[in-house]
Design an enzyme around this catalytic site. Structure first.
Site, PDB file in Angstrom:
ATOM      1  N   SER A   1       1.244  -4.358  -8.535  1.00 38.71           N
ATOM      2  CA  SER A   1       2.695  -4.375  -8.765  1.00 38.71           C
ATOM      3  C   SER A   1       3.132  -5.806  -9.065  1.00 38.71           C
ATOM      4  CB  SER A   1       3.431  -3.890  -7.507  1.00 38.71           C
ATOM      5  OG  SER A   1       4.824  -4.104  -7.635  1.00 38.71           O
TER       6      SER A   1
ATOM      7  N   TYR B   1       4.973  -4.521   1.443  1.00 36.79           N
ATOM      8  CA  TYR B   1       4.633  -4.028   0.103  1.00 36.79           C
ATOM      9  C   TYR B   1       4.001  -5.152  -0.727  1.00 36.79           C
ATOM     10  CZ  TYR B   1       4.972  -1.496  -4.310  1.00 36.79           C
ATOM     11  OH  TYR B   1       4.669  -0.872  -5.495  1.00 36.79           O
TER      12      TYR B   1
HETATM   13  N1  LIG Z   1       7.573   3.023  -9.667  1.00 33.84           N
HETATM   14  C1  LIG Z   1       7.540   1.686  -9.698  1.00 33.84           C
HETATM   15  O1  LIG Z   1       8.526   1.014 -10.006  1.00 33.84           O
HETATM   16  C2  LIG Z   1       6.258   0.967  -9.360  1.00 33.84           C
HETATM   17  C3  LIG Z   1       6.181  -0.397  -9.675  1.00 33.84           C
HETATM   18  C4  LIG Z   1       5.015  -1.094  -9.388  1.00 33.84           C
HETATM   19  C5  LIG Z   1       3.945  -0.436  -8.810  1.00 33.84           C
HETATM   20  N2  LIG Z   1       4.057   0.888  -8.504  1.00 33.84           N
HETATM   21  C6  LIG Z   1       2.899   1.511  -7.894  1.00 33.84           C
HETATM   22  O2  LIG Z   1       2.502   2.599  -8.709  1.00 33.84           O
HETATM   23  C7  LIG Z   1       1.836   3.573  -7.913  1.00 33.84           C
HETATM   24  C8  LIG Z   1       2.455   4.926  -8.169  1.00 33.84           C
HETATM   25  O3  LIG Z   1       3.834   4.857  -7.822  1.00 33.84           O
HETATM   26  P1  LIG Z   1       4.895   5.919  -8.363  1.00 33.84           P
HETATM   27  O4  LIG Z   1       6.118   5.163  -8.699  1.00 33.84           O
HETATM   28  O5  LIG Z   1       4.284   6.817  -9.361  1.00 33.84           O
HETATM   29  O6  LIG Z   1       5.216   6.701  -7.000  1.00 33.84           O
HETATM   30  P2  LIG Z   1       5.357   8.248  -6.684  1.00 33.84           P
HETATM   31  O7  LIG Z   1       5.930   8.297  -5.305  1.00 33.84           O
HETATM   32  O8  LIG Z   1       6.066   8.951  -7.780  1.00 33.84           O
HETATM   33  O9  LIG Z   1       3.842   8.754  -6.658  1.00 33.84           O
HETATM   34  C9  LIG Z   1       2.940   8.339  -5.673  1.00 33.84           C
HETATM   35  C10 LIG Z   1       1.873   9.412  -5.518  1.00 33.84           C
HETATM   36  O10 LIG Z   1       0.938   8.946  -4.523  1.00 33.84           O
HETATM   37  C11 LIG Z   1       0.683  10.001  -3.612  1.00 33.84           C
HETATM   38  N3  LIG Z   1       0.321   9.469  -2.311  1.00 33.84           N
HETATM   39  C12 LIG Z   1       1.105   8.750  -1.465  1.00 33.84           C
HETATM   40  N4  LIG Z   1       0.440   8.500  -0.335  1.00 33.84           N
HETATM   41  C13 LIG Z   1      -0.806   9.039  -0.484  1.00 33.84           C
HETATM   42  C14 LIG Z   1      -1.945   9.111   0.362  1.00 33.84           C
HETATM   43  N5  LIG Z   1      -1.955   8.585   1.582  1.00 33.84           N
HETATM   44  N6  LIG Z   1      -3.041   9.750  -0.119  1.00 33.84           N
HETATM   45  C15 LIG Z   1      -3.044  10.324  -1.351  1.00 33.84           C
HETATM   46  N7  LIG Z   1      -1.983  10.290  -2.176  1.00 33.84           N
HETATM   47  C16 LIG Z   1      -0.877   9.659  -1.733  1.00 33.84           C
HETATM   48  C17 LIG Z   1       2.004  10.771  -3.543  1.00 33.84           C
HETATM   49  O11 LIG Z   1       1.810  12.087  -3.019  1.00 33.84           O
HETATM   50  C18 LIG Z   1       2.448  10.738  -4.996  1.00 33.84           C
HETATM   51  O12 LIG Z   1       1.907  11.816  -5.736  1.00 33.84           O
HETATM   52  C19 LIG Z   1       1.956   3.075  -6.472  1.00 33.84           C
HETATM   53  O13 LIG Z   1       0.778   2.396  -6.113  1.00 33.84           O
HETATM   54  C20 LIG Z   1       3.126   2.115  -6.534  1.00 33.84           C
HETATM   55  O14 LIG Z   1       3.082   1.156  -5.502  1.00 33.84           O
HETATM   56  C21 LIG Z   1       5.182   1.600  -8.775  1.00 33.84           C
END
Ligand SMILES: NC(=O)c1ccc[n+]([C@@H]2O[C@H](COP(=O)([O-])OP(=O)(O)OC[C@H]3O[C@@H](n4cnc5c(N)ncnc54)[C@H](O)[C@@H]3O)[C@@H](O)[C@H]2O)c1
Length: 248
Positions: free
Chosen positions: A132, A145
């Site tokens: 991130s 985070y």
């Molecule tokens: N959305 C953003 O702005 C953003 C920015 C930077 C990084 N990220 C990173 O991208 C990745 C995906 O985020 P997103 O925005 O798609 O979130 P999201 O909440 O839409 O999806 C996350 C997914 O991870 C799964 N998950 C969570 N905990 C888990 C566990 N213990 N075991 C297995 N699966 C698990 C959830 O069930 C979900 O399907 C994450 O690592 C997040 O930190 C997101």
């Protein structure tokens, strides 16, 4: 160029958001996709991807899920993408249960994802970890985070060193704010990203898929131990919007 056709791709956190978009993208590019997530979703079921239920931070569950996903053929690409974000507040009265939850998924989950990717990937394969922009730009009450995503970058470099002799490349993608169930368009981060990014908007999931595709494809065969930032220019520095507001 940049083909991922016929590659076997395993994606964690594929039931929602970035992971779900990656499932659809790699399938449409001709890859076979398996997903590990805590639970499935209607949208994921509709893709027809293989789904293995596991908590990525639970070693026994994750070992089973990897074993099943790789039972018929070794994996070509593993994307350690599952992650959560929770505020733990200020240090003086921090909610340590949120710290523990974030580290369980984002650090332990990626660590274990690397452990089992190393066992089940074919030589010459690729690992991509979702880090991130928050690894670089911290937020006052989201210390855990940023700690976790800085840890993802450190693990990315270490794993690249460990796996290089097998030709396995390990890299990270560091998104800025991406509109997903984790970050809604009305949320604080989306609004902040209008001010804080050079492109003056948050990302749509489609904006970040190309970085994963490139790192999974054979054309990136000499790239390992590094990171692609897909942050709209957030980390680049002070934007016109922020300067104009500060100086108004
Ligand atoms: N959305 C953003 O702005 C953003 C920015 C930077 C990084 N990220 C990173 O991208 C990745 C995906 O985020 P997103 O925005 O798609 O979130 P999201 O909440 O839409 O999806 C996350 C997914 O991870 C799964 N998950 C969570 N905990 C888990 C566990 N213990 N075991 C297995 N699966 C698990 C959830 O069930 C979900 O399907 C994450 O690592 C997040 O930190 C997101």
């Amino acid at each position: 160029m940049f083909s991922v056709k016929d590659k076997r791709v395993l994606i964690t956190g594929g039931a929602s958001g970035i992971g779900l978009a990656l499932v659809r993208h790699f399938q449409s590019a001709g890859a076979t996709v398996a997903v590990i997530d805590l639970c499935s979703s209607e949208q994921l079921d509709a893709t027809g991807a293989e789904v293995y239920l596991a908590d990525v931070g639970d070693e026994a569950q994750l070992a089973d899920a990897f074993g099943n996903a790789a039972a018929d053929s070794p994996l070509d690409v593993v994307i350690n993408n599952a992650g959560i974000a929770l505020p733990e507040g200020r240090y003086e009265d921090a909610d340590l249960s949120n710290l523990d939850k974030v580290l369980h998924v984002n650090v332990r989950g990626v660590y274990l994802g690397l452990k089992y990717a190393a066992r089940y990937l074919r030589d010459g394969g690729a690992i991509i970890n979702t880090a991130s922009a928050a690894a670089h730009i911290t937020f006052p009450e989201y210390s855990s985070y940023s700690v976790s995503k800085g840890g993802v970058l450190a693990m990315t470099r270490t794993a690249a060193l460990q796996l290089g002799r097998r030709g396995i490349r390990v890299n990270a993608v560091s998104p800025g704010t991406v509109l997903t169930p984790m970050e809604s368009s009305e949320g604080a981060e989306a609004r902040i990203s209008v001010q804080a990014t050079a492109l003056e908007r948050p990302a749509r999931v489609e904006d970040i898929l190309g970085a994963y595709h490139f790192l999974a494809a054979d054309e990136s065969s000499y790239i390992t131990g590094t990171e692609i930032r897909v942050d709209g220019g957030w980390i680049a520095g002070m934007t016109y919007n922020l300067m104009e507001r500060a100086l108004a």
